[in-house]
Design a protein around this motif. Structure first.
Motif, PDB file in Angstrom:
ATOM      1  N   ALA A  67       0.843  -1.207   0.000  1.00 56.76           N
ATOM      2  CA  ALA A  67       0.000   0.000   0.000  1.00 56.76           C
ATOM      3  C   ALA A  67       0.872   1.248   0.000  1.00 56.76           C
ATOM      4  N   ALA A  68       1.916   1.257   0.838  1.00 54.07           N
ATOM      5  CA  ALA A  68       2.783   2.442   0.933  1.00 54.07           C
ATOM      6  C   ALA A  68       3.527   2.672  -0.386  1.00 54.07           C
ATOM      7  N   GLU A  69       4.043   1.582  -0.958  1.00 55.89           N
ATOM      8  CA  GLU A  69       4.781   1.711  -2.227  1.00 55.89           C
ATOM      9  C   GLU A  69       3.873   2.216  -3.345  1.00 55.89           C
ATOM     10  N   MET A  70       2.674   1.620  -3.417  1.00 55.38           N
ATOM     11  CA  MET A  70       1.734   2.015  -4.485  1.00 55.38           C
ATOM     12  C   MET A  70       1.233   3.444  -4.276  1.00 55.38           C
ATOM     13  N   ALA A  71       1.023   3.808  -3.005  1.00 50.89           N
ATOM     14  CA  ALA A  71       0.546   5.177  -2.707  1.00 50.89           C
ATOM     15  C   ALA A  71       1.555   6.186  -3.235  1.00 50.89           C
ATOM     16  N   THR A 126      -1.683  10.980  -9.390  1.00 47.10           N
ATOM     17  CA  THR A 126      -2.976  10.576  -8.832  1.00 47.10           C
ATOM     18  C   THR A 126      -3.121  11.147  -7.417  1.00 47.10           C
ATOM     19  N   ARG A 127      -4.329  11.599  -7.078  1.00 45.32           N
ATOM     20  CA  ARG A 127      -4.572  12.006  -5.689  1.00 45.32           C
ATOM     21  C   ARG A 127      -4.891  10.748  -4.893  1.00 45.32           C
ATOM     22  N   VAL A 128      -4.113  10.488  -3.857  1.00 44.49           N
ATOM     23  CA  VAL A 128      -4.210   9.206  -3.143  1.00 44.49           C
ATOM     24  C   VAL A 128      -4.600   9.419  -1.677  1.00 44.49           C
ATOM     25  N   SER A 129      -5.594   8.630  -1.222  1.00 48.66           N
ATOM     26  CA  SER A 129      -5.922   8.576   0.213  1.00 48.66           C
ATOM     27  C   SER A 129      -5.710   7.161   0.690  1.00 48.66           C
ATOM     28  N   VAL A 130      -5.039   7.024   1.823  1.00 46.41           N
ATOM     29  CA  VAL A 130      -4.784   5.694   2.402  1.00 46.41           C
ATOM     30  C   VAL A 130      -5.617   5.554   3.665  1.00 46.41           C
ATOM     31  N   ILE A 131      -6.348   4.443   3.738  1.00 49.92           N
ATOM     32  CA  ILE A 131      -7.188   4.208   4.921  1.00 49.92           C
ATOM     33  C   ILE A 131      -6.581   3.072   5.745  1.00 49.92           C
ATOM     34  N   GLN A 132      -6.367   3.346   7.006  1.00 48.70           N
ATOM     35  CA  GLN A 132      -5.718   2.344   7.855  1.00 48.70           C
ATOM     36  C   GLN A 132      -6.477   2.225   9.171  1.00 48.70           C
ATOM     37  N   ARG A 133      -6.703   0.965   9.590  1.00 44.07           N
ATOM     38  CA  ARG A 133      -7.476   0.728  10.810  1.00 44.07           C
ATOM     39  C   ARG A 133      -6.715   1.161  12.063  1.00 44.07           C
ATOM     40  N   SER A 134      -5.406   0.847  12.096  1.00 35.85           N
ATOM     41  CA  SER A 134      -4.634   1.157  13.304  1.00 35.85           C
ATOM     42  C   SER A 134      -4.019   2.559  13.218  1.00 35.85           C
ATOM     43  N   GLY A 135      -3.241   2.898  14.219  1.00 35.28           N
ATOM     44  CA  GLY A 135      -2.710   4.259  14.328  1.00 35.28           C
ATOM     45  C   GLY A 135      -1.366   4.464  13.667  1.00 35.28           C
ATOM     46  N   GLN A 136      -0.899   3.463  12.930  1.00 31.86           N
ATOM     47  CA  GLN A 136       0.386   3.635  12.229  1.00 31.86           C
ATOM     48  C   GLN A 136       0.367   2.860  10.929  1.00 31.86           C
ATOM     49  N   ILE A 137       1.144   3.333   9.968  1.00 30.81           N
ATOM     50  CA  ILE A 137       1.304   2.554   8.734  1.00 30.81           C
ATOM     51  C   ILE A 137       2.419   1.538   8.974  1.00 30.81           C
ATOM     52  N   LEU A 138       2.606   0.588   8.084  1.00 34.50           N
ATOM     53  CA  LEU A 138       3.680  -0.419   8.167  1.00 34.50           C
ATOM     54  C   LEU A 138       3.753  -0.978   9.589  1.00 34.50           C
ATOM     55  N   GLU A 145       6.721  -2.453  11.599  1.00 32.11           N
ATOM     56  CA  GLU A 145       7.930  -1.656  11.822  1.00 32.11           C
ATOM     57  C   GLU A 145       7.783  -0.836  13.103  1.00 32.11           C
ATOM     58  N   ASP A 146       8.924  -0.338  13.608  1.00 32.17           N
ATOM     59  CA  ASP A 146       8.857   0.588  14.737  1.00 32.17           C
ATOM     60  C   ASP A 146       8.121   1.850  14.303  1.00 32.17           C
ATOM     61  N   LYS A 147       7.358   2.424  15.236  1.00 37.33           N
ATOM     62  CA  LYS A 147       6.505   3.561  14.868  1.00 37.33           C
ATOM     63  C   LYS A 147       7.314   4.749  14.354  1.00 37.33           C
ATOM     64  N   ASP A 148       8.462   5.020  14.985  1.00 37.36           N
ATOM     65  CA  ASP A 148       9.229   6.197  14.540  1.00 37.36           C
ATOM     66  C   ASP A 148       9.690   6.039  13.088  1.00 37.36           C
ATOM     67  N   MET A 149      10.043   4.794  12.711  1.00 37.69           N
ATOM     68  CA  MET A 149      10.513   4.556  11.341  1.00 37.69           C
ATOM     69  C   MET A 149       9.328   4.634  10.357  1.00 37.69           C
ATOM     70  N   ALA A 150       8.216   4.011  10.742  1.00 38.20           N
ATOM     71  CA  ALA A 150       7.024   4.039   9.874  1.00 38.20           C
ATOM     72  C   ALA A 150       6.506   5.468   9.728  1.00 38.20           C
ATOM     73  N   ASP A 151       6.531   6.217  10.821  1.00 32.00           N
ATOM     74  CA  ASP A 151       6.092   7.618  10.758  1.00 32.00           C
ATOM     75  C   ASP A 151       6.996   8.424   9.831  1.00 32.00           C
ATOM     76  N   GLY A 152       8.291   8.061   9.809  1.00 34.12           N
ATOM     77  CA  GLY A 152       9.229   8.739   8.903  1.00 34.12           C
ATOM     78  C   GLY A 152       8.797   8.573   7.456  1.00 34.12           C
ATOM     79  N   VAL A 153       8.391   7.357   7.092  1.00 33.99           N
ATOM     80  CA  VAL A 153       7.906   7.109   5.725  1.00 33.99           C
ATOM     81  C   VAL A 153       6.623   7.906   5.492  1.00 33.99           C
ATOM     82  N   MET A 154       5.720   7.856   6.476  1.00 30.92           N
ATOM     83  CA  MET A 154       4.417   8.521   6.297  1.00 30.92           C
ATOM     84  C   MET A 154       4.587  10.025   6.107  1.00 30.92           C
ATOM     85  N   GLN A 155       5.499  10.610   6.886  1.00 34.36           N
ATOM     86  CA  GLN A 155       5.694  12.064   6.776  1.00 34.36           C
ATOM     87  C   GLN A 155       6.178  12.459   5.379  1.00 34.36           C
TER      88      GLN A 155
END
Ligand SMILES: Cc1cc2nc3c(=O)[nH]c(=O)nc-3n(C[C@H](O)[C@H](O)[C@H](O)COP(=O)(O)OP(=O)(O)OC[C@H]3O[C@@H](n4cnc5c(N)ncnc54)[C@H](O)[C@@H]3O)c2cc1C
Length: 310
Positions: A10-14, A22-34, A37-47
């Motif tokens: 999902a992250a790669e395709m987004a 393309t305008r992309v929205s990602v919907i995720q059930r939990s409070g972090q992507i990936l 992974e550790d939240k700080d690292m996943a948040d780095g990708v998300m940012q």
């Protein structure tokens, strides 16, 4: 595009679709992507993805999805409980893959499996010892390199009759966003879940000259050591993280100590220097312990007196 799920694909395709316009929205059930992974690292990708325009809806439940003809609608429940309709041309469902085992009549020969995959022993044998599983059907790590590794285990057991068990302790992986996020061994999340105590050493890519020269400032390397100083995991968020991890693949599988890595000369200026640096920082902390520092202070104090200084 609405992408349901926020795993690696999902992250790669987004990012890929967003960069294609393309305008992309990602919907995720939990409070972090990936989520592995550790939240700080996943948040780095998300940012990074957010700065590129990808929108994330975290902590959301999908209430309904409808095809409206020319467009599709997904209604989500936001964190605050409000329903929020999102409209898009396309919905990409990236919630994981099921092993494709139905239709093989495995039930007919008594081979058990579930939605994740086959039930196998450590040598990747089914209940019928001459029938093996390798690849996504094992339900362990769904990667091409995992499939290749499992294939080699099966060949060893089935063809050469050399008993070999699958061991995933140092199975690496990488999410190919930009920056990439690569991992081997335990991260903080897995260490905590396993009750393993660890020390953490971190180096930032903004302190790596090659990274700066290439305009890459985002990311870091995290090295986890157990309390005896043995490396138990490394995660890299940054440029060419998947390639940079290869040095750690060799180090972990060859039982190479951080000291060896820190002492080995790395070419300058390369991204790979970050591997040496994180190992070196750990080593300096060992060499220059408080006791050693006090000893050196004492020695230089004496020498200072011998030279006639007060
Ligand atoms: C979008 C996406 C991106 C990915 N990116 C990566 C990545 O970057 N890195 C990575 O390591 N992994 C990645 N993967 C995962 C990787 O593709 C799989 O883990 C890998 O292909 C698994 O290999 P496999 O041989 O088990 O299965 P597959 O590659 O799926 O091969 C199974 C084959 O069996 C055939 N088959 C199925 N049923 C039958 C049957 N009844 N009879 C005969 N043939 C049959 C299929 O047609 C297929 O050719 C990605 C997956 C996806 C979906």
């Amino acid at each position: 595009m609405i992408i349901v799920g926020a795993g690696p694909i999902a992250a790669e395709m987004a990012q890929a679709f967003s960069r294609l316009g393309t305008r992309v929205s990602v919907i995720q059930r939990s409070g972090q992507i990936l989520r592995n992974e550790d939240k700080d690292m996943a948040d780095g990708v998300m940012q990074v993805l957010e700065t590129e325009g990808v929108q994330f809806q975290l902590n959301t439940a999908i209430l309904s999805a409808k095809d409206l003809g020319t467009e599709r609608e997904v209604v989500i429940q936001t964190k605050g409980g409000e329903p929020l309709p999102l409209k898009a041309e396309t919905i990409l469902v990236a919630l994981g893959r099921e092993a494709n085992l139905k239709g093989l009549n495995l039930e007919g020969i008594g081979i058990p499996y579930d939605a994740k995959g086959l039930t196998l022993d450590a040598r990747l044998r089914t209940v019928h010892k001459h029938i093996y599983g390798a690849g996504d059907v094992t339900g362990t790590f769904q990667f091409t390199h995992a499939a290749g590794y499992e294939g080699s285990i099966v060949v060893s057991n089935a063809i050469f009759h050399l008993p070999r068990k699958a061991d995933y302790t140092y199975l690496p992986w990488c999410t190919y966003t930009h920056p990439e996020l690569a991992s081997i061994g335990m991260n903080e999340k897995r260490a905590k879940a396993a009750g393993v105590e660890y020390d953490l050493w971190v180096e930032e890519f903004k302190d790596n000259d090659r990274s700066l020269a290439e305009g890459e400032q985002v990311g870091r390397i995290k090295m986890l050591l157990d309390k005896k100083g043995k490396p138990i995991g490394v995660q890299i968020l940054g440029p060419r993280a998947g390639d940079l991890l290869s040095e750690w693949v060799a180090a972990f599988n060859g039982g190479i100590k951080p000291m060896t890595l820190a002492a080995a000369v790395h070419p300058y200026p390369t991204l790979g220097e970050i591997n040496k640096k994180v190992a070196g920082t750990y080593l300096s902390s060992k060499i220059f312990s408080d006791r050693v520092k006090k000893g050196l202070q004492f020695f230089f104090h004496l020498r200072g007196r011998a030279c006639g200084r007060p």
